[in-house]
Every structure is written in C-alpha cells, then in structure tokens.
Design a protein around this motif. Structure first.
Motif, PDB file in Angstrom:
ATOM      1  N   MET A 188     -32.649 120.405 126.640  1.00 20.74           N
ATOM      2  CA  MET A 188     -31.774 121.568 126.708  1.00 20.74           C
ATOM      3  C   MET A 188     -32.102 122.570 125.610  1.00 20.74           C
ATOM      4  O   MET A 188     -32.121 123.780 125.834  1.00 20.74           O
ATOM      5  N   MET A 189     -32.363 122.053 124.398  1.00 25.06           N
ATOM      6  CA  MET A 189     -32.692 122.938 123.281  1.00 25.06           C
ATOM      7  C   MET A 189     -33.956 123.743 123.557  1.00 25.06           C
ATOM      8  O   MET A 189     -34.069 124.907 123.160  1.00 25.06           O
ATOM      9  N   MET A 190     -34.921 123.117 124.253  1.00 29.01           N
ATOM     10  CA  MET A 190     -36.185 123.787 124.551  1.00 29.01           C
ATOM     11  C   MET A 190     -36.162 124.512 125.897  1.00 29.01           C
ATOM     12  O   MET A 190     -37.180 125.050 126.332  1.00 29.01           O
ATOM     13  N   ARG A 191     -34.983 124.514 126.563  1.00 27.64           N
ATOM     14  CA  ARG A 191     -34.831 125.189 127.863  1.00 27.64           C
ATOM     15  C   ARG A 191     -35.852 124.668 128.870  1.00 27.64           C
ATOM     16  O   ARG A 191     -36.435 125.409 129.655  1.00 27.64           O
ATOM     17  N   SER A 192     -36.067 123.351 128.857  1.00 29.60           N
ATOM     18  CA  SER A 192     -37.094 122.764 129.714  1.00 29.60           C
ATOM     19  C   SER A 192     -36.619 122.653 131.165  1.00 29.60           C
ATOM     20  O   SER A 192     -35.483 122.242 131.418  1.00 29.60           O
ATOM     21  N   PRO A 193     -37.490 122.985 132.129  1.00 35.88           N
ATOM     22  CA  PRO A 193     -37.129 122.824 133.541  1.00 35.88           C
ATOM     23  C   PRO A 193     -37.276 121.387 134.022  1.00 35.88           C
ATOM     24  O   PRO A 193     -37.018 121.097 135.190  1.00 35.88           O
ATOM     25  N   PHE A 194     -37.703 120.478 133.160  1.00 31.27           N
ATOM     26  CA  PHE A 194     -37.848 119.071 133.533  1.00 31.27           C
ATOM     27  C   PHE A 194     -37.319 118.195 132.403  1.00 31.27           C
ATOM     28  O   PHE A 194     -37.226 118.620 131.249  1.00 31.27           O
ATOM     29  N   MET A 195     -36.970 116.960 132.751  1.00 26.38           N
ATOM     30  CA  MET A 195     -36.536 115.985 131.751  1.00 26.38           C
ATOM     31  C   MET A 195     -37.645 114.980 131.509  1.00 26.38           C
ATOM     32  O   MET A 195     -38.367 114.602 132.441  1.00 26.38           O
ATOM     33  N   LEU A 196     -37.781 114.575 130.268  1.00 28.09           N
ATOM     34  CA  LEU A 196     -38.807 113.596 129.935  1.00 28.09           C
ATOM     35  C   LEU A 196     -38.464 112.240 130.549  1.00 28.09           C
ATOM     36  O   LEU A 196     -37.318 111.927 130.818  1.00 28.09           O
ATOM     37  N   ASN A 197     -39.502 111.443 130.749  1.00 33.60           N
ATOM     38  CA  ASN A 197     -39.402 110.150 131.426  1.00 33.60           C
ATOM     39  C   ASN A 197     -39.244 109.037 130.390  1.00 33.60           C
ATOM     40  O   ASN A 197     -40.005 108.971 129.422  1.00 33.60           O
ATOM     41  N   THR A 198     -38.281 108.159 130.578  1.00 38.13           N
ATOM     42  CA  THR A 198     -38.061 107.061 129.626  1.00 38.13           C
ATOM     43  C   THR A 198     -38.616 105.721 130.122  1.00 38.13           C
ATOM     44  O   THR A 198     -38.400 104.697 129.478  1.00 38.13           O
ATOM     45  N   ASP A 199     -39.326 105.717 131.237  1.00 42.04           N
ATOM     46  CA  ASP A 199     -39.811 104.449 131.792  1.00 42.04           C
ATOM     47  C   ASP A 199     -40.766 103.729 130.840  1.00 42.04           C
ATOM     48  O   ASP A 199     -40.938 102.507 130.940  1.00 42.04           O
ATOM     49  N   TRP A 200     -41.393 104.441 129.935  1.00 38.83           N
ATOM     50  CA  TRP A 200     -42.350 103.850 129.011  1.00 38.83           C
ATOM     51  C   TRP A 200     -41.663 103.071 127.884  1.00 38.83           C
ATOM     52  O   TRP A 200     -42.284 102.236 127.220  1.00 38.83           O
ATOM     53  N   ASN A 252     -46.636 102.741 130.327  1.00 26.98           N
ATOM     54  CA  ASN A 252     -46.362 101.865 129.204  1.00 26.98           C
ATOM     55  C   ASN A 252     -47.492 101.914 128.181  1.00 26.98           C
ATOM     56  O   ASN A 252     -48.294 100.982 128.057  1.00 26.98           O
ATOM     57  N   VAL A 253     -47.546 103.004 127.426  1.00 29.47           N
ATOM     58  CA  VAL A 253     -48.633 103.173 126.455  1.00 29.47           C
ATOM     59  C   VAL A 253     -48.462 102.275 125.243  1.00 29.47           C
ATOM     60  O   VAL A 253     -49.342 102.214 124.391  1.00 29.47           O
ATOM     61  N   GLY A 254     -47.330 101.566 125.150  1.00 23.37           N
ATOM     62  CA  GLY A 254     -47.192 100.575 124.094  1.00 23.37           C
ATOM     63  C   GLY A 254     -48.086  99.376 124.318  1.00 23.37           C
ATOM     64  O   GLY A 254     -48.363  98.618 123.394  1.00 23.37           O
ATOM     65  N   ASP A 255     -48.573  99.228 125.540  1.00 17.62           N
ATOM     66  CA  ASP A 255     -49.542  98.190 125.883  1.00 17.62           C
ATOM     67  C   ASP A 255     -50.940  98.690 125.518  1.00 17.62           C
ATOM     68  O   ASP A 255     -51.350  99.783 125.918  1.00 17.62           O
ATOM     69  N   TRP A 256     -51.671  97.884 124.783  1.00 15.62           N
ATOM     70  CA  TRP A 256     -52.992  98.313 124.312  1.00 15.62           C
ATOM     71  C   TRP A 256     -53.917  98.649 125.472  1.00 15.62           C
ATOM     72  O   TRP A 256     -54.666  99.626 125.411  1.00 15.62           O
ATOM     73  N   GLY A 257     -53.871  97.863 126.530  1.00 14.15           N
ATOM     74  CA  GLY A 257     -54.742  98.121 127.673  1.00 14.15           C
ATOM     75  C   GLY A 257     -54.464  99.460 128.315  1.00 14.15           C
ATOM     76  O   GLY A 257     -55.394 100.215 128.655  1.00 14.15           O
ATOM     77  N   VAL A 258     -53.185  99.793 128.489  1.00 12.09           N
ATOM     78  CA  VAL A 258     -52.816 101.081 129.086  1.00 12.09           C
ATOM     79  C   VAL A 258     -53.212 102.229 128.169  1.00 12.09           C
ATOM     80  O   VAL A 258     -53.787 103.233 128.615  1.00 12.09           O
ATOM     81  N   ALA A 259     -52.914 102.097 126.886  1.00 12.35           N
ATOM     82  CA  ALA A 259     -53.241 103.166 125.934  1.00 12.35           C
ATOM     83  C   ALA A 259     -54.744 103.412 125.873  1.00 12.35           C
ATOM     84  O   ALA A 259     -55.204 104.567 125.861  1.00 12.35           O
ATOM     85  N   VAL A 260     -55.520 102.343 125.837  1.00 10.94           N
ATOM     86  CA  VAL A 260     -56.981 102.491 125.787  1.00 10.94           C
ATOM     87  C   VAL A 260     -57.501 103.142 127.061  1.00 10.94           C
ATOM     88  O   VAL A 260     -58.371 104.021 127.015  1.00 10.94           O
ATOM     89  N   GLN A 261     -56.977 102.750 128.206  1.00 13.41           N
ATOM     90  CA  GLN A 261     -57.424 103.345 129.467  1.00 13.41           C
ATOM     91  C   GLN A 261     -57.153 104.843 129.505  1.00 13.41           C
ATOM     92  O   GLN A 261     -58.025 105.628 129.887  1.00 13.41           O
ATOM     93  N   VAL A 262     -55.953 105.241 129.097  1.00 15.59           N
ATOM     94  CA  VAL A 262     -55.612 106.670 129.087  1.00 15.59           C
ATOM     95  C   VAL A 262     -56.521 107.419 128.119  1.00 15.59           C
ATOM     96  O   VAL A 262     -57.056 108.490 128.438  1.00 15.59           O
ATOM     97  N   GLY A 263     -56.699 106.873 126.922  1.00 16.58           N
ATOM     98  CA  GLY A 263     -57.540 107.530 125.931  1.00 16.58           C
ATOM     99  C   GLY A 263     -58.985 107.629 126.357  1.00 16.58           C
ATOM    100  O   GLY A 263     -59.631 108.668 126.179  1.00 16.58           O
ATOM    101  N   ALA A 264     -59.501 106.555 126.939  1.00 17.64           N
ATOM    102  CA  ALA A 264     -60.902 106.533 127.374  1.00 17.64           C
ATOM    103  C   ALA A 264     -61.144 107.542 128.484  1.00 17.64           C
ATOM    104  O   ALA A 264     -62.142 108.276 128.474  1.00 17.64           O
ATOM    105  N   GLU A 265     -60.235 107.603 129.448  1.00 20.98           N
ATOM    106  CA  GLU A 265     -60.399 108.528 130.564  1.00 20.98           C
ATOM    107  C   GLU A 265     -60.292 109.982 130.117  1.00 20.98           C
ATOM    108  O   GLU A 265     -61.041 110.839 130.587  1.00 20.98           O
ATOM    109  N   SER A 266     -59.384 110.264 129.203  1.00 23.52           N
ATOM    110  CA  SER A 266     -59.200 111.650 128.769  1.00 23.52           C
ATOM    111  C   SER A 266     -60.369 112.152 127.938  1.00 23.52           C
ATOM    112  O   SER A 266     -60.666 113.354 127.941  1.00 23.52           O
TER     113      SER A 266
END
Length: 219
Positions: free
Chosen positions: A64-76, A118-132
């Motif tokens: 709300m403070m940033m007037r965002s048109p979307f809400m952040l996701n808490t699934d992680w 779930n970037v708290g998982d090392w495998g997920v975090a590494v995959q995202v980082g490697a691909e980017s």
C-alpha cells in the motif's frame, strides 16, 4: 569516482524489493559520476516475521505504501529458518563469475517474492541463480556453499550492524573528501538524489580548489 554508494540489502527483503526502481534510476542518472555497489546484510530474527500471516500483513502494508498494483507472494516463506542464507550466498557467489551487477540477486528476489519459489532451499536458489546468469549450476553451488562465500556474507552483515542502523535497504554514500550520508530504510528517489547532488557538488568544489591551490601546507 568521487562518490560511492553502497546498498546493504537482504535478497528476500520485501522493502529491498520495493526499493529496486529507485536503485535502478539512481544508476541510470549517475552512471558516469557515482560508483554503485551492493552488499548482503542478512536479516535475522529481529527483522524476520514469525508467521506467514505476519508476513502477509507486512506485505499489505508495504504494498500500500508503494501504491503497488500487486501483492507480494508469501508461498516461499519458511518460519523454521532463522536466516535466508541460500539466496544471499548464491547472489554473493555469482560475483565470483563476474556478476557484480544486480541481475542474479534480482532474479532470486523475483523468484521468491513474486513467484513464491522456495529459495531457502539451496537447490532452488542455485537453479534460479544459474539460469539468470548462465552459470554452470555445479560451479555456482560449490562457490555458494563454500566457507569463503559465507565469510564474505557474514563480514558485510557485520559492516551493516557496525553502522548502528536497523533497516534494509541501507544506502551509504561516501565521497573522496570524507563525507558520508546514511539512509536506513529510506527508499524515496528525491531524498537520495538531493544528497548525491550535494555531495557531488562539494567534491567538485574540492577538486577545483586543489587545482588552483594544490595540497594544504605542511604546517
């Protein structure tokens, strides 16, 4: 460069996420006059929510403070983790492969806060980082999980705490003439620009004076 700005952040911090447009605009405006760099300042129990419901409340407030048109996701979010070492170490390790810019850490932040991965998982975090970054996943994992990388992350977090501030992002602006300005949790572009402009002007004045009069007398 006569002025340096250091952005102390945690990759999964929502307020750091909301500050990214300001950071990008500062880099665009001052590209040739200011040195930009970022360092990890790990969130700990004092800065992390204790439940998904609390996290959602914080997201609604900041959105709300940033007037965002979307809400952040808490699934992680995982309340069992005392800190989010994996995404921060992956982002830090990417520097070893030449990625000192923002792309890898932004990819990790987007994966968590927008996609709920779930970037708290090392495998997920590494995959995202490697691909980017187009980095070999095995090599990135080795660097991210090394004692050397964690030591760098711990050291930059200690630097942040030594400033005696609590909010991330923290923008620390230094000049070659010894001036320093610290913005802890302030993400509005106008305030940062006004300070940078003033510090650049002072640095230019010092350079002009030195050109005319040289160094100060020894006594």
């Amino acid at each position: 460069m006569s002025v340096t700005i250091t952005n102390y952040l945690d990759v999964i911090s929502s307020w750091c996420f909301w500050s990214e447009p300001t950071w990008a605009e500062l880099k665009r405006r001052y590209e040739d006059r200011v040195e930009f760099r970022w360092k990890v300042a790990l969130l700990d129990k004092n800065g992390l929510p204790t439940s998904r419901e609390q996290e959602q409340w914080f997201y609604r407030r900041s959105g709300m403070m940033m007037r965002s048109p979307f809400m952040l996701n808490t699934d992680w979010y995982d309340p069992s983790l005392p800190e989010w070492l994996a995404p921060n170490c992956v982002a830090e390790a990417a520097k070893d492969f030449g990625f000192t810019d923002d792309r890898v850490r932004l990819a990790l932040a987007h994966a968590a806060l927008r996609e709920g991965k779930n970037v708290g998982d090392w495998g997920v975090a590494v995959q995202v980082g490697a691909e980017s970054g187009g980095i070999d996943g095995g090599e990135l994992r080795k660097h991210a999980r090394s004692a050397k990388t964690e030591k760098r992350v711990r050291a930059s977090t200690a630097e942040f705490h030594a400033l005696r501030i609590t909010q991330r992002p923290a923008f620390v602006i230094d000049t070659a003439i010894g001036d320093r300005a610290i913005f802890s949790g302030v993400v509005k572009l106008e305030a940062l620009m006004a300070t940078i402009d003033s510090m650049l002007d002072d640095a230019a004045a010092y350079a002009a004076h030195k050109a005319h009069f040289g160094d100060p007398p020894k006594s």
